[in-house]
Write an enzyme that holds these catalytic residues in place. Structure first.
Site, PDB file in Angstrom:
ATOM      1  CG  HIS A  91       1.235 -27.821 -10.356  1.00 26.40           C
ATOM      2  ND1 HIS A  91       1.622 -29.140 -10.288  1.00 26.40           N
ATOM      3  CD2 HIS A  91       1.371 -27.343  -9.084  1.00 26.40           C
ATOM      4  CE1 HIS A  91       1.953 -29.453  -9.048  1.00 26.40           C
ATOM      5  NE2 HIS A  91       1.832 -28.372  -8.298  1.00 26.40           N
TER       6      HIS A  91
ATOM      7  CG  HIS B 262       2.930 -35.348  -4.865  1.00 24.27           C
ATOM      8  ND1 HIS B 262       2.173 -34.767  -3.867  1.00 24.27           N
ATOM      9  CD2 HIS B 262       3.556 -34.330  -5.482  1.00 24.27           C
ATOM     10  CE1 HIS B 262       2.336 -33.455  -3.887  1.00 24.27           C
ATOM     11  NE2 HIS B 262       3.185 -33.163  -4.864  1.00 24.27           N
TER      12      HIS B 262
ATOM     13  CG  HIS C 191       2.468 -25.095  -6.714  1.00 21.06           C
ATOM     14  ND1 HIS C 191       1.468 -25.803  -6.082  1.00 21.06           N
ATOM     15  CD2 HIS C 191       1.979 -23.832  -6.876  1.00 21.06           C
ATOM     16  CE1 HIS C 191       0.421 -25.004  -5.871  1.00 21.06           C
ATOM     17  NE2 HIS C 191       0.709 -23.810  -6.351  1.00 21.06           N
TER      18      HIS C 191
ATOM     19  CG  ASP D  44       0.558 -31.501  -6.928  1.00 21.55           C
ATOM     20  OD1 ASP D  44       0.918 -30.631  -6.115  1.00 21.55           O
ATOM     21  OD2 ASP D  44       1.240 -32.506  -7.176  1.00 21.55           O
TER      22      ASP D  44
ATOM     23  CG  HIS E 196      -3.018 -28.195  -7.065  1.00 17.55           C
ATOM     24  ND1 HIS E 196      -3.206 -28.770  -5.824  1.00 17.55           N
ATOM     25  CD2 HIS E 196      -1.727 -27.764  -7.085  1.00 17.55           C
ATOM     26  CE1 HIS E 196      -2.080 -28.692  -5.137  1.00 17.55           C
ATOM     27  NE2 HIS E 196      -1.166 -28.073  -5.874  1.00 17.55           N
TER      28      HIS E 196
ATOM     29  CG  ASP F 106       6.198 -29.128  -5.045  1.00 26.24           C
ATOM     30  OD1 ASP F 106       5.653 -28.172  -5.624  1.00 26.24           O
ATOM     31  OD2 ASP F 106       5.539 -30.059  -4.542  1.00 26.24           O
ATOM     32  CG  HIS F 107       5.314 -30.293  -9.141  1.00 28.35           C
ATOM     33  ND1 HIS F 107       4.893 -31.570  -9.433  1.00 28.35           N
ATOM     34  CD2 HIS F 107       4.865 -30.035  -7.877  1.00 28.35           C
ATOM     35  CE1 HIS F 107       4.223 -32.066  -8.399  1.00 28.35           C
ATOM     36  NE2 HIS F 107       4.190 -31.146  -7.444  1.00 28.35           N
TER      37      HIS F 107
END
Length: 315
Positions: free
Chosen positions: A61, A278, A63, A219, A151, A65-66
């Site tokens: 996805h 995670h 976000h 997530d 999510h 942090d990914h």
């Protein structure tokens, strides 16, 4: 043989002792990267598997942090001598995200193909030099499946089925009167017209052998579609943002899972092994909560940065 490395295990933000959640799969020297947060490139450098042979990048996805590590990785792959096409897959909207992040890399020595997935499969053929999309189900040896999960942004889970080539049968080839000069081509799944007769691979090959299935879920809340999606996985890598059962309200609010919820998915999906990753930045010692998972699914463990797992085909 497949090698897998959990590059990072934390979510939200990189920590002093943990990189952001990402995983690298090595299939006969060709590599698949799942997610690419800040610092992923450094984590990859630590294990020494190289950058040039990353053929497929799967983003769960959008976000940060990914995804924030993508521009640097894309650049270093070019600097490492990569010239073959690289495929990036992700949920709807990922094209805009990747193109936006990649504005600092206007000139690449390779093609960057971005594919948006919606609960569909992609087939690939893997050889010693590359991993490329393949339409022929008989020739492909990797099937990538995706599932949209729950999510705060569009998010995909992935499963990877690495097929195993059937054994060549001399007895079957002889019984079917297949000329010896055709054996190697038929073993490589080619269909041959020879002396006005069609020869197909099934004339020389035994029945299909079981491959290896790796599933990756992060997530999300534990939605009802996940157990079927991960069914019979040899390895199930799943988020465990919260270790304590007491954090269930946080998990619901933030659309993540507790260790126990992740283990329940592994149990219901009849998986062989669960590795949790995670972790919330507040979860400094995730291993202290592993019993919450083991009480539900015994073969559960907690990942750490740099964990390497080898999966072998079973005859």
């Amino acid at each position: 043989m497949i090698d897998l490395c959990v590059l990072g295990t934390t979510g939200g933000m990189p920590m002093v002792d943990k990189y952001l959640s990402a995983t690298l799969i090595n299939i006969n020297g060709r590599k698949i990267l799942i997610d690419c947060g800040e610092g992923t490139q450094v984590a990859m450098r630590k294990i020494g598997w190289g950058f040039k042979s990353v053929d497929l990048i799967c983003i769960t996805h959008s976000h940060g942090d990914h995804t924030i590590g993508l521009p640097g990785l894309i650049s270093i792959m070019g600097n490492s001598g990569r010239t073959e096409k690289v495929t990036v897959v992700g949920p709807k909207g990922i094209k805009e995200i990747v193109n936006g992040l990649n504005v600092i890399n206007p000139y690449l020595p390779y093609e960057l193909e971005i594919i948006e997935l919606e609960n569909n499969d992609l087939k690939f053929i893997i050889d010693k030099n590359n991993m490329s999309l393949c339409e022929d189900n008989n020739k492909c040896n990797l099937i990538l499946s995706s599932l949209e999960v729950e999510h705060s942004a569009k998010c995909l889970s992935y499963s990877f089925y690495i097929k195993r080539r059937p054994r060549f049968s001399v007895e079957k080839a002889s019984k079917n009167n297949v000329p010896k000069p055709l054996w190697s081509k038929l073993q490589n799944q080619e269909i041959i017209n020879y002396d006005n007769k069609i020869y197909t691979p099934d004339l020389v090959l035994d029945n299909a052998r079981k491959g290896i299935k790796i599933s990756y879920v992060t997530d999300t809340r534990p939605i009802s579609a996940i157990p079927e999606f991960i069914k019979y996985s040899d390895l199930f890598i799943c988020e465990g943002t919260y270790g304590s059962d007491e954090d269930i309200d946080k998990a619901i609010k933030n659309k993540h899972m507790t260790f126990r919820e992740s283990a329940t998915l592994a149990l219901n999906g009849e998986c062989k092994e669960l590795i949790l990753t995670h972790f919330s930045p507040a979860l400094s010692e995730p291993e202290s909560f592993v019993d919450n998972a083991k009480q539900v699914f015994h073969n559960s463990s907690v990942a750490y940065d740099g964990l390497i797992k080898t999966l072998k085909f079973i005859d």
